[in-house]
Design an enzyme around this catalytic site. Structure first.
Site, short mmCIF file in Angstrom:
data_model
loop_
_atom_site.label_atom_id
_atom_site.label_comp_id
_atom_site.label_asym_id
_atom_site.label_seq_id
_atom_site.Cartn_x
_atom_site.Cartn_y
_atom_site.Cartn_z
N HIS A 242 6.98 19.11 4.32
CA HIS A 242 7.34 20.54 5.39
C HIS A 242 6.22 21.48 5.38
O HIS A 242 6.07 22.20 6.29
CB HIS A 242 8.69 21.09 4.98
CG HIS A 242 9.56 19.96 5.22
ND1 HIS A 242 10.08 19.01 4.34
CD2 HIS A 242 10.30 19.64 6.41
CE1 HIS A 242 11.04 18.35 5.04
NE2 HIS A 242 11.21 18.78 6.14
N CYS B 118 10.15 13.34 18.81
CA CYS B 118 9.79 14.70 18.38
C CYS B 118 9.29 14.74 16.90
O CYS B 118 8.88 15.49 16.27
CB CYS B 118 10.80 15.65 18.66
SG CYS B 118 12.40 15.48 17.62
#
Length: 755
Positions: free
Chosen positions: A367, A680
């Site tokens: 992340h 995405c």
């Protein structure tokens, strides 16, 4: 017979006086060797400093020919001095000339001396030079003499690190501490960053080396270790930072080392020899690091990282320093260097000052990588030993295209990268000129290019890049950077600002995706064996309906009179979508009951990232308004490759034939049901992969802002019909497509397509 030893503490007190004198570096070194020689009753004391070319140069001596200073040198590994530098270990010999590594330098006049004691001059485990004493008599030096010499070497190491010796470096040479270093890692986020190192968990520079009162230092150490043990016990008990198995293992290792009497005893011995508590910790860790860096066993190397982190934490405890850097002191061109870090930690720095991120760990879909891409910051991971070899303030270049890191780069490399940055700027200017041009292939196929976002700072890029909208808005980032759970009114204001910034373009809001590797600091984490496959995302939301209901209500209020697209993550069964949709329906009824205006148009979808949905596609596309593919997690579960595990990072190839077939299956079933589907995941932002996705049938891709220009340039140069005709038959025929990447590159080359 043993020499009359004044003792390390006496020596250190005298050294402190020498360090305080207003004299130049050469005079200071000359006085230091005289003091050491007197302390250990040695006839010779010499200091060799390691140069950037791997040569050890004699910088000062007492007892040898003074004319040999700055003229005598040995390569690392050559002679006894070179052997100490290579092994980073002391060498204690009663008859030095009988040792097979002995190398005689006639200009020094050392042939008269037999006994030899040499220790490496270490800092953070890195060898900066060698300190030697010699005597004519055949003798073995005692343990406390070895300790005295090692302790004194720390003082010299700090002189080198502080740059004091730069004034006496011979013309045409440089010290090793300033030597350019090159690391080859893994490219995580595109871009090139030139700047200066900011250590994410900075080593505290220990300047107070010599203790006034050993008993006071021992008491200070005892208190700091007690605080350290309590903090580790609290972390393990609370689970806040131990939600992953691997994180818990690290904390358990920390606790084991913090309670290890052998480690603590070594620190206490160094204090008894005259060092302050913090200098003692640094010395013991530097010795340990130098020894363990030469190990090839990966387990031992990992334990070295644990010991490093624990030692730095203990030094900060001793010196009353906070953990982490002070953002206000960041340079304007900061390059964050860390073992690893979380997405929220990166966001804490402030976007305008960060040029790049360089990590010892980190993976392509971690992340922090996703946030770096969203912010347009170059990032490179898997750069082994970077943290220990970098100093705060070092010049550094991070190449997010090739995965290269240049620490303390040579001028020609810096010039070359400065030109590369200028070239990239010109390319970006070309991409900006495409902003208002349609994203249409040569054969008139429209490919909608949208942005992934998660913060308000991302949203100006929607209009600046010419994106068709926001294909994925990660709502959890607002929660991750907040100090407490955002209230409904705060969420409503935030989502309203997002829609305003999108200026009429569609925004797909993904509901809160926390759990797994995304932890909220104010929400107690649950320990799980496999958190990525555990209690997270929609599972968390359905089990904690109050949290999901609050978010849904905030979204409905924020989108009053406008279009609203809500997407549920980590759905593994169509029934989960029905449960989430029922919650939305109840909230809409609540709005109407209280005469609140809701969205003008509401669309509900799911994120396809769990393979079980591949066997429910017809049922799914019958009930959802749209779907998005989260290729990062889908690939992780599809291939059983943990995206956060650096050991299997090399297996993370999203262009494998089985995965491409799965993606093809999804888009075929979506088309059969006339259900829009967007991809995405991170692969959408790579021109080569985006080219494959278009050939598979995807007509909507969402990516980071920096990727949109290159992908649009590729799309506008692509004859999609020709590519599909070349790729799809081979994809569907067993054994006909061994290397999809090679086929795509060849097609791009043959058709002059920019990648």
């Amino acid at each position: 017979m043993r020499s009359t030893l004044a003792g390390p503490r006496v020596l250190l007190r005298r050294l402190r006086e020498v360090m305080a004198e207003p004299i130049n570096a050469q005079e200071r070194l000359d006085k230091i060797v005289v003091l050491i020689a007197a302390n250990v009753v040695a006839e010779v004391c010499s200091v060799y400093i390691l140069r950037a070319d791997g040569v050890l140069e004699l910088y000062a001596t007492e007892g040898l020919n003074r004319d040999a200073v700055h003229k005598t040198s040995l390569k690392v590994g050559e002679g006894l001095v070179g052997l100490i530098a290579a092994d980073a270990r002391p060498l204690n010999l009663p008859n030095a000339q009988a040792h097979p590594a002995f190398a005689y330098r006639p200009e020094t006049g050392e042939d008269a001396y037999n006994s030899f004691l040499g220790v490496p001059i270490l800092r953070a485990g890195r060898t900066l030079g060698v300190l030697v004493v010699q005597n004519q008599s055949h003798r073995t030096y005692f343990e406390d003499e070895v300790e005295a010499l090692q302790t004194t070497a720390m003082v010299i190491a700090e002189m080198v690190a502080a740059g004091e010796l730069e004034a006496i470096v011979q013309q045409g040479t440089k010290l090793d501490l300033t030597r350019p270093m090159h690391f080859h890692g893994v490219a995580l986020s595109d871009g090139v960053g030139l700047g200066h190192v900011v250590l994410h968990e900075p080593r505290v520079v220990v300047t107070n080396l010599i203790a006034e009162d050993a008993s006071a230092e021992l008491a200070k150490l005892e208190r700091a270790i007690a605080r350290l043990r309590i903090s580790l016990d609290d972390l393990l008990a609370s689970g806040d930072f131990a939600q992953h198995g691997e994180h818990r293992e690290v904390l358990e290792a920390y606790r084991m080392f913090a309670n290890d009497r052998g480690w603590i005893r070594k620190i206490e011995e160094a204090i008894n020899n005259g060092l302050t508590a913090e200098a003692a910790v640094e010395k013991v860790q530097s010795d340990t690091r130098a020894r363990m860096m030469r190990q090839t066993d990966p387990y031992l190397r990992e334990r070295l990282h644990d010991l490093d982190d624990l030692a730095h934490r203990l030094i900060r405890e001793l010196m009353g320093r906070q953990h982490g850097p002070v953002s206000e002191s960041l340079p304007q061109d900061a390059v964050i260097v860390a073992r690893n870090m979380g997405a929220a930690e990166l966001l804490d720095y402030g976007r305008d000052r960060i040029r790049a991120v360089a990590l010892e760990e980190g993976g392509p879909t971690s992340h922090v990588t996703i946030v770096a891409r969203a912010l347009g910051i170059a990032a490179v991971g898997l750069a082994e030993n970077l943290v220990s070899l970098a100093e705060s303030g070092d010049a550094v270049i991070v190449d997010g295209e090739s995965g290269q890191i240049h620490l303390r780069p040579a001028q020609d490399i810096e010039n070359a990268y400065a030109e590369k940055v200028r070239f990239r700027a010109r390319r970006q200017a070309q991409y900006r000129r495409l902003r208002n041009k349609p994203s249409i292939t040569r054969d008139n196929v429209d490919i909608s290019l949208q942005l992934n976002a998660g913060l308000l700072v991302d949203l100006p890029a929607v209009s600046e890049s010419g994106a068709a909208g926001v294909g994925l808005f990660r709502t959890e980032l607002q929660f991750m950077v907040a100090s407490s759970f955002p209230r409904m009114s705060e969420q409503t204001d935030y989502y309203r600002q997002v829609l305003d910034a999108a200026d009429g373009r569609p925004v797909t809001f993904r509901t809160l995706d926390i759990g797994g590797d995304k932890v909220l600091p104010y929400l107690r984490a649950i320990q799980e064996e496999n958190p990525a496959m555990g209690w997270r995302a929609i599972r968390f939301g359905l089990d904690r309906p109050g949290i999901l209901r609050t978010q849904i209500r905030a979204l409905l209020h924020a989108a009053a009179g406008r279009e609203l697209r809500i997407m549920f993550p980590m759905v593994s069964a169509v029934s989960e979508f029905h449960q989430a949709k029922a919650m939305v329906d109840r909230e809409i009824k609540h709005l109407r009951r209280h005469d609140h205006k809701g969205p003008e148009r509401l669309q509900l979808g799911v994120m396809i990232e769990v393979p079980s949905l591949l066997y429910q596609l017809d049922e799914l596309f019958d009930v959802v308004d749209f779907a998005s593919i989260g290729s990062n997690d889908l690939f992780q579960f599809f291939t059983a490759v943990d995206r956060g595990n650096t050991r299997v990072a090399g297996r993370f190839d999203t262009m494998g034939v089985p995965f491409l077939r799965a993606l093809r299956q999804i888009v075929e079933r979506a088309n059969a049901h006339n259900t829009p589907v967007t991809l995405c995941g991170e692969i959408a932002g790579q021109p080569l992969q985006a080219m494959a996705l278009a050939a598979l049938g995807y007509r909507a891709l969402s990516m980071s802002p920096a990727a949109l220009g290159p992908v649009k340039a590729m799309v506008r140069g692509l004859d999609l019909g020709r590519l599909s005709a070349r790729l799809l038959p081979r994809l569907e025929t067993p054994g006909a497509l061994e290397d999809p990447r090679a086929l795509l590159r060849a097609f791009a080359s043959d058709n002059d397509i920019s990648l």
